[in-house]
Scaffold this motif. Sequence first.
Motif, PDB file in Angstrom:
ATOM      1  N   LEU A 182       0.843  -1.201   0.000  1.00  0.00           N
ATOM      2  CA  LEU A 182       0.000   0.000   0.000  1.00  0.00           C
ATOM      3  C   LEU A 182       0.876   1.248   0.000  1.00  0.00           C
ATOM      4  N   LYS A 184       0.528   5.579   0.991  1.00  0.00           N
ATOM      5  CA  LYS A 184      -0.321   6.575   1.648  1.00  0.00           C
ATOM      6  C   LYS A 184      -0.446   7.792   0.752  1.00  0.00           C
ATOM      7  N   ARG A 185      -1.705   8.208   0.504  1.00  0.00           N
ATOM      8  CA  ARG A 185      -1.985   9.437  -0.238  1.00  0.00           C
ATOM      9  C   ARG A 185      -2.886  10.303   0.641  1.00  0.00           C
ATOM     10  N   GLY A 186      -2.267  11.317   1.233  1.00  0.00           N
ATOM     11  CA  GLY A 186      -3.016  12.127   2.194  1.00  0.00           C
ATOM     12  C   GLY A 186      -3.294  11.320   3.437  1.00  0.00           C
ATOM     13  N   LYS A 187      -4.559  11.229   3.812  1.00  0.00           N
ATOM     14  CA  LYS A 187      -4.951  10.456   4.992  1.00  0.00           C
ATOM     15  C   LYS A 187      -5.365   9.031   4.646  1.00  0.00           C
ATOM     16  N   LYS A 188      -5.412   8.726   3.334  1.00  0.00           N
ATOM     17  CA  LYS A 188      -5.892   7.419   2.907  1.00  0.00           C
ATOM     18  C   LYS A 188      -4.752   6.564   2.374  1.00  0.00           C
ATOM     19  N   GLU A 189      -4.965   5.254   2.456  1.00  0.00           N
ATOM     20  CA  GLU A 189      -4.036   4.295   1.868  1.00  0.00           C
ATOM     21  C   GLU A 189      -4.692   3.659   0.646  1.00  0.00           C
ATOM     22  N   SER A 190      -3.899   3.430  -0.374  1.00  0.00           N
ATOM     23  CA  SER A 190      -4.402   2.751  -1.568  1.00  0.00           C
ATOM     24  C   SER A 190      -3.328   1.810  -2.087  1.00  0.00           C
ATOM     25  N   SER A 336      -9.278   3.822  -9.560  1.00  0.00           N
ATOM     26  CA  SER A 336      -9.451   2.977  -8.374  1.00  0.00           C
ATOM     27  C   SER A 336      -9.229   1.510  -8.734  1.00  0.00           C
ATOM     28  N   SER A 338      -9.508  -1.080  -6.727  1.00  0.00           N
ATOM     29  CA  SER A 338     -10.528  -1.943  -6.127  1.00  0.00           C
ATOM     30  C   SER A 338     -11.831  -1.897  -6.922  1.00  0.00           C
TER      31      SER A 338
END
Length: 364
Positions: A182, A184-190, A336, A338
Amino acid sequence: MITGNKGEWSEIYTLFKLLGDKQLSLGNKDIEKLEGIVYPVLRILRTENNRDFEYAILDEIILISGGEEVLKIAISDFKEKAKFLLAKIKDNKETTFPVPEVEVFMQSINCLSLKAGSTTKTDITIVVHDQRTNQQPTLGFSIKSQLGGPSTILNAGKTTNFIFKISGAIDEMEIERINSMLVKRGKKESADLKGRVKAIYSNNKELIFFKTERQIFSNNLILIDSRLPEILSQIVYEFYSSNNSKIFDLVEKIRTKNPLEFDISNKHQFYEYKIKRFLTDIALGMMPSKVWTGNYDATGGYLIVKENGDILCYHIYNRNEFEDYLFNNTKLETASSSKHSFGVIYEENNELYFKLNLQIRFIK
């Protein structure tokens, strides 16, 4: 009350602006006016509630429906409302918003919705006077606005997934590790897609193009050019394995590597030429999920609404300028993983595969 985003309000702005200016200016690859070349606008056609309306430009704007004159509006009214609406679009910070003053004027001229009735890529239909041929063609244009966020030219979906075969076995624990990488982009993980591609190569394995996920998309590409699926797979791979995202830069990298082994001894621009044809077709009608016949929906080309309010025309008649504009002003971006089911190693028939996705957006 009518509400819309900046792109949707830009369609109404375009209607007002063209009726006020009475002409279309052509643009070059750098989104600047080509001086001295304009198309006089004769009429603009709209469909509202299954009724056809025509805004004819004479000394005034004549609204015609069913072959009969409905009302006359001063050209200065359209100039004034275009200027007012442009300021409202630029100043607004909301995702969607109303413009009540403009809505009142819209209703007075039988313009009842932000988008003209259409199931194609055509946002506005214009009759122009082509001074070179002395013809008056009816042309459908797709409107792209720089007043909001950059719009897509090819939307992501499972339809735009490219499937790669992995050249050999990878340990199950290593597959699990790669698939869980994964970022981290900002506060989110992708999903760390570039990291996963790099990890596959760190295991001394290669990604070899196998096929597109959907056969219709593959056949559409082959219709444009028989080698296009392979070329696009190389561009998609280059995007996910480097820091390049602009179409211009990606094609230059592929041209240098020449993975399809074209004869470039005489400096033929195989990759650039074929990608320009692809961009033109997706801009004017081709969709990955539908059988492509080669018939353009947007028969005129693109209208670009610039940040300063100028509207530039990229006309299919001026094909070189249109193709150069697309080629120099688009980029790949990561959708995205997912949502569109790509970016993980999976097994089928004792072979390992990995999908990468193609999405294309305007740079500005």
